[in-house]
Design a protein around this motif. Structure first.
Motif, PDB file in Angstrom:
ATOM      1  N   SER A 134      47.218  42.199  33.186  1.00 56.84           N
ATOM      2  CA  SER A 134      48.289  42.266  32.181  1.00 56.84           C
ATOM      3  C   SER A 134      47.826  42.988  30.919  1.00 56.84           C
ATOM      4  O   SER A 134      48.566  43.779  30.341  1.00 56.84           O
ATOM      5  CB  SER A 134      48.760  40.864  31.801  1.00 56.84           C
ATOM      6  OG  SER A 134      49.380  40.237  32.879  1.00 56.84           O
ATOM      7  N   LEU A 135      46.597  42.719  30.498  1.00 57.29           N
ATOM      8  CA  LEU A 135      46.065  43.367  29.303  1.00 57.29           C
ATOM      9  C   LEU A 135      45.885  44.868  29.525  1.00 57.29           C
ATOM     10  O   LEU A 135      46.270  45.682  28.682  1.00 57.29           O
ATOM     11  CB  LEU A 135      44.728  42.731  28.906  1.00 57.29           C
ATOM     12  CG  LEU A 135      44.815  41.317  28.342  1.00 57.29           C
ATOM     13  CD1 LEU A 135      43.439  40.667  28.315  1.00 57.29           C
ATOM     14  CD2 LEU A 135      45.433  41.323  26.962  1.00 57.29           C
ATOM     15  N   LYS A 136      45.314  45.245  30.657  1.00 54.89           N
ATOM     16  CA  LYS A 136      45.072  46.662  30.951  1.00 54.89           C
ATOM     17  C   LYS A 136      46.376  47.445  31.079  1.00 54.89           C
ATOM     18  O   LYS A 136      46.453  48.599  30.691  1.00 54.89           O
ATOM     19  CB  LYS A 136      44.257  46.816  32.240  1.00 54.89           C
ATOM     20  CG  LYS A 136      42.858  46.281  32.144  1.00 54.89           C
ATOM     21  CD  LYS A 136      41.954  47.214  31.410  1.00 54.89           C
ATOM     22  CE  LYS A 136      40.536  46.672  31.441  1.00 54.89           C
ATOM     23  NZ  LYS A 136      39.586  47.525  30.812  1.00 54.89           N
ATOM     24  N   GLU A 137      47.394  46.794  31.636  1.00 55.67           N
ATOM     25  CA  GLU A 137      48.697  47.451  31.791  1.00 55.67           C
ATOM     26  C   GLU A 137      49.547  47.315  30.532  1.00 55.67           C
ATOM     27  O   GLU A 137      50.684  47.757  30.501  1.00 55.67           O
ATOM     28  CB  GLU A 137      49.433  46.856  32.995  1.00 55.67           C
ATOM     29  CG  GLU A 137      48.737  47.154  34.314  1.00 55.67           C
ATOM     30  CD  GLU A 137      49.353  46.427  35.497  1.00 55.67           C
ATOM     31  OE1 GLU A 137      50.298  45.624  35.302  1.00 55.67           O
ATOM     32  OE2 GLU A 137      48.887  46.657  36.628  1.00 55.67           O
ATOM     33  N   LYS A 138      48.963  46.683  29.518  1.00 53.62           N
ATOM     34  CA  LYS A 138      49.624  46.449  28.227  1.00 53.62           C
ATOM     35  C   LYS A 138      50.954  45.716  28.401  1.00 53.62           C
ATOM     36  O   LYS A 138      51.929  45.972  27.713  1.00 53.62           O
ATOM     37  CB  LYS A 138      49.784  47.759  27.460  1.00 53.62           C
ATOM     38  CG  LYS A 138      48.441  48.384  27.150  1.00 53.62           C
ATOM     39  CD  LYS A 138      48.550  49.608  26.309  1.00 53.62           C
ATOM     40  CE  LYS A 138      47.146  50.152  26.067  1.00 53.62           C
ATOM     41  NZ  LYS A 138      47.140  51.357  25.310  1.00 53.62           N
ATOM     42  N   ARG A 139      50.964  44.775  29.354  1.00 52.63           N
ATOM     43  CA  ARG A 139      52.147  43.951  29.601  1.00 52.63           C
ATOM     44  C   ARG A 139      52.001  42.563  28.992  1.00 52.63           C
ATOM     45  O   ARG A 139      52.958  41.810  28.931  1.00 52.63           O
ATOM     46  CB  ARG A 139      52.394  43.784  31.115  1.00 52.63           C
ATOM     47  CG  ARG A 139      52.825  45.027  31.817  1.00 52.63           C
ATOM     48  CD  ARG A 139      53.177  44.765  33.287  1.00 52.63           C
ATOM     49  NE  ARG A 139      52.025  44.254  34.039  1.00 52.63           N
ATOM     50  CZ  ARG A 139      51.951  43.026  34.571  1.00 52.63           C
ATOM     51  NH1 ARG A 139      52.931  42.182  34.448  1.00 52.63           N
ATOM     52  NH2 ARG A 139      50.878  42.652  35.227  1.00 52.63           N
TER      53      ARG A 139
END
Length: 81
Positions: free
Chosen positions: A69-74
């Protein structure tokens, strides 16, 4: 704490106005797992109502989901009321 995180902590302490960039590269499973030891296990649940014990029951899956989620900025932190 990893050397890269120690360097960031030192720089932040020495120069409070320094603006950090590209910290997303540090958001990985290894760093998040390492950071768990610095949390207060006896603290109350957060705004998501998930206790440390509940989070740790599925630790690797939870960490992997969080990193994704963090890497996909979600990832969106819940508002504190």
């Amino acid at each position: 704490m990893q050397t890269s995180l120690q360097g960031i902590a030192k720089k932040a302490k020495l120069n409070k106005k320094y603006r950090f960039r590209d910290l997303y590269r540090l958001l990985n499973e290894e760093n998040l797992l390492d950071s768990l030891k610095y949390l207060n296990n006896k603290a109350a649940s957060g705004v998501d109502k998930v206790s440390m014990k509940e989070f740790e029951a599925n630790l690797l899956t939870n960490i992997q989901g969080l990193v994704k989620s963090l890497k996909e900025k979600r990832y969106r932190a819940k508002l504190v009321r």
